[in-house]
Design a protein around this motif. Structure first.
Motif, mmCIF file in Angstrom:
data_model
loop_
_atom_site.group_PDB
_atom_site.id
_atom_site.type_symbol
_atom_site.label_atom_id
_atom_site.label_comp_id
_atom_site.label_asym_id
_atom_site.label_seq_id
_atom_site.Cartn_x
_atom_site.Cartn_y
_atom_site.Cartn_z
ATOM 1 N N VAL A 171 -35.093 -74.204 -4.900
ATOM 2 C CA VAL A 171 -36.533 -73.775 -4.572
ATOM 3 C C VAL A 171 -37.290 -73.055 -4.003
ATOM 4 O O VAL A 171 -36.579 -73.556 -2.856
ATOM 5 C CB VAL A 171 -37.637 -74.798 -4.959
ATOM 6 N N ASN A 172 -37.182 -71.885 -3.835
ATOM 7 C CA ASN A 172 -38.445 -70.880 -3.497
ATOM 8 C C ASN A 172 -36.971 -70.716 -2.047
ATOM 9 O O ASN A 172 -37.655 -70.557 -1.236
ATOM 10 C CB ASN A 172 -39.348 -70.805 -2.767
ATOM 11 N N GLY A 173 -35.649 -70.504 -2.759
ATOM 12 C CA GLY A 173 -34.695 -70.697 -1.590
ATOM 13 C C GLY A 173 -33.950 -71.336 -1.056
ATOM 14 O O GLY A 173 -33.338 -71.456 -0.690
ATOM 15 N N VAL A 174 -34.445 -72.454 -1.608
ATOM 16 C CA VAL A 174 -33.910 -73.244 -0.477
ATOM 17 C C VAL A 174 -33.734 -74.835 -1.171
ATOM 18 O O VAL A 174 -34.163 -75.100 -2.351
ATOM 19 C CB VAL A 174 -34.681 -74.391 0.087
ATOM 20 N N SER A 175 -32.124 -74.780 -1.179
ATOM 21 C CA SER A 175 -31.787 -75.754 -1.721
ATOM 22 C C SER A 175 -32.432 -77.735 -2.121
ATOM 23 O O SER A 175 -32.010 -78.377 -0.604
ATOM 24 C CB SER A 175 -29.790 -76.073 -1.552
ATOM 25 N N VAL A 176 -32.269 -77.618 -2.843
ATOM 26 C CA VAL A 176 -32.707 -78.956 -2.939
ATOM 27 C C VAL A 176 -31.904 -80.343 -3.925
ATOM 28 O O VAL A 176 -32.095 -81.088 -3.622
ATOM 29 C CB VAL A 176 -34.372 -78.843 -3.882
ATOM 30 N N VAL A 177 -31.008 -79.650 -4.569
ATOM 31 C CA VAL A 177 -30.234 -80.353 -5.572
ATOM 32 C C VAL A 177 -28.712 -79.501 -5.104
ATOM 33 O O VAL A 177 -28.333 -78.836 -4.642
ATOM 34 C CB VAL A 177 -30.212 -81.086 -6.242
ATOM 35 N N SER A 178 -27.492 -80.514 -4.554
ATOM 36 C CA SER A 178 -26.256 -79.970 -4.422
ATOM 37 C C SER A 178 -25.050 -81.067 -4.147
ATOM 38 O O SER A 178 -24.822 -81.954 -3.773
ATOM 39 C CB SER A 178 -25.421 -79.079 -2.465
ATOM 40 N N GLN A 179 -24.592 -81.160 -6.056
ATOM 41 C CA GLN A 179 -23.325 -82.328 -5.673
ATOM 42 C C GLN A 179 -22.519 -81.387 -6.694
ATOM 43 O O GLN A 179 -22.655 -80.279 -7.645
ATOM 44 C CB GLN A 179 -24.516 -82.803 -7.419
ATOM 45 N N ALA A 180 -21.953 -82.271 -6.634
ATOM 46 C CA ALA A 180 -20.196 -81.833 -7.959
ATOM 47 C C ALA A 180 -20.378 -81.869 -8.814
ATOM 48 O O ALA A 180 -20.803 -82.745 -9.608
ATOM 49 C CB ALA A 180 -19.093 -82.976 -7.012
ATOM 50 N N ILE A 181 -19.864 -81.259 -9.888
ATOM 51 C CA ILE A 181 -19.556 -80.805 -11.049
ATOM 52 C C ILE A 181 -18.470 -80.543 -11.109
ATOM 53 O O ILE A 181 -17.826 -79.157 -10.831
ATOM 54 C CB ILE A 181 -20.323 -79.677 -11.725
ATOM 55 N N THR A 182 -17.977 -81.361 -11.947
ATOM 56 C CA THR A 182 -16.110 -81.296 -12.067
ATOM 57 C C THR A 182 -15.787 -80.428 -13.583
ATOM 58 O O THR A 182 -14.755 -80.181 -14.358
ATOM 59 C CB THR A 182 -14.923 -82.045 -11.825
ATOM 60 N N THR A 183 -16.785 -81.248 -14.679
ATOM 61 C CA THR A 183 -16.743 -80.852 -15.611
ATOM 62 C C THR A 183 -16.911 -79.586 -16.117
ATOM 63 O O THR A 183 -17.557 -78.490 -16.510
ATOM 64 C CB THR A 183 -17.304 -81.710 -16.716
ATOM 65 N N SER A 184 -16.020 -79.435 -17.321
ATOM 66 C CA SER A 184 -16.795 -77.745 -18.285
ATOM 67 C C SER A 184 -17.701 -78.620 -19.386
ATOM 68 O O SER A 184 -17.947 -79.406 -20.542
ATOM 69 C CB SER A 184 -15.408 -77.304 -19.068
ATOM 70 N N MET A 185 -18.829 -76.804 -19.899
ATOM 71 C CA MET A 185 -20.340 -77.683 -20.141
ATOM 72 C C MET A 185 -19.652 -77.452 -21.457
ATOM 73 O O MET A 185 -19.296 -76.022 -22.109
ATOM 74 C CB MET A 185 -20.985 -76.253 -19.977
ATOM 75 N N PHE A 186 -20.143 -77.959 -22.154
ATOM 76 C CA PHE A 186 -20.292 -77.858 -24.207
ATOM 77 C C PHE A 186 -20.372 -76.888 -24.224
ATOM 78 O O PHE A 186 -21.503 -75.795 -23.899
ATOM 79 C CB PHE A 186 -20.397 -79.344 -24.651
ATOM 80 N N THR A 187 -19.677 -76.070 -25.041
ATOM 81 C CA THR A 187 -19.722 -75.246 -26.464
ATOM 82 C C THR A 187 -20.991 -75.222 -27.638
ATOM 83 O O THR A 187 -20.110 -75.946 -28.371
ATOM 84 C CB THR A 187 -18.572 -73.656 -26.578
ATOM 85 N N ALA A 188 -22.116 -75.384 -27.218
ATOM 86 C CA ALA A 188 -23.394 -75.852 -28.188
ATOM 87 C C ALA A 188 -23.545 -74.149 -28.892
ATOM 88 O O ALA A 188 -23.880 -72.991 -29.023
ATOM 89 C CB ALA A 188 -24.174 -76.529 -27.736
ATOM 90 N N ASN A 189 -23.003 -74.666 -30.505
ATOM 91 C CA ASN A 189 -23.506 -73.058 -31.323
ATOM 92 C C ASN A 189 -25.153 -73.283 -31.893
ATOM 93 O O ASN A 189 -24.716 -74.271 -32.665
ATOM 94 C CB ASN A 189 -23.011 -73.951 -32.508
#
Length: 234
Positions: A171-189
């Motif tokens: 937000v305005n250049g400052v990190s307010v969330v930084s969390q691990a993500i290991t999954t692949s995002m679902f491909t939604a049609n």
């Protein structure tokens, strides 16, 4: 080695080194009350409700997109440019809520209902920001700021970024969330939507300006100076 962050410190960039990776760029410019939402990458966005161009508020260009929080959004048909999978991406824009946020309001998403959910970029009660991500098309994992990070009546730059195995929100250049993500995002049609997610009645009440989506590139990996001018068209 690919540059991961586009520096804005010297003012307006004249070109975008990642233009080939940009899958949407809407400046929300135009005449007051217009219902034409031009995407510099060619996608056609169709308005619903009272979605319109408004010249009363803007960050750049003398206009922005106005969404009144009650049935307003714009959408474009299914676009693989918004299918991020397990790769890097950057979704960013300026947003100005008209009032303090007391319930979830979606700003940009590709998620129309169970079985067709990929992601949702939103704001939440208490003026927090979050991104909901689905790996199976139905269930979401939320990446949510712990505290309020923006103010009503003011434009704030929001950037949702995946860089490898980390999902960050700035937000305005400052990190307010930084969390691990290991999954692949679902491909939604399904269509992509700006200004709301009608399947859950989660509509944004405010203005959005200069929205850009970049697939395959994490433009920001540390805190940065927010863009000083509108994004270049190439």
């Amino acid at each position: 080695m690919m540059l991961r962050r586009l520096l804005m410190a010297s003012g307006a960039p004249t070109s975008d080194p990642f233009w080939a990776n940009v899958t949407a760029l809407l400046h929300f410019d135009g005449a007051d009350g217009s219902t034409t939402f031009t995407d510099q990458k060619g996608s056609v966005w169709t308005p619903t409700g009272d979605s319109q161009i408004d010249t009363a508020q803007w960050k750049f260009g003398g206009a922005s997109g106005l969404f009144d929080g009650s049935g307003d959004y714009i959408s474009t048909p299914n676009n693989t440019g918004f299918d991020f999978g397990s790769g890097d991406f950057t979704v960013e824009f300026w947003m100005r809520p008209v009032a303090n946020v007391t319930a979830t309001q979606v700003l940009f998403c590709k998620a129309v209902g169970a079985g067709a959910r990929s992601f949702s970029c939103a704001v939440a009660s208490g003026n927090r920001v979050y991104m909901a991500v689905s790996s199976n098309g139905t269930n979401f994992t939320d990446y949510l700021s712990a505290n309020g990070v923006f103010s009503a009546g003011v434009f704030s730059h929001i950037a949702y970024v995946r860089f490898g195995s980390v999902l960050s929100i700035y937000v305005n250049g400052v990190s307010v969330v930084s969390q691990a993500i290991t999954t692949s995002m679902f491909t939604a049609n399904c269509p992509a939507q700006i200004g709301g997610r009608p399947s859950d009645g989660q509509y944004f009440n405010g203005h959005i300006d200069d929205l850009r989506v970049t697939k395959g590139v994490a433009r920001y990996t540390t805190n940065f100076a927010p863009p000083a001018a509108a994004f270049p068209n190439g």
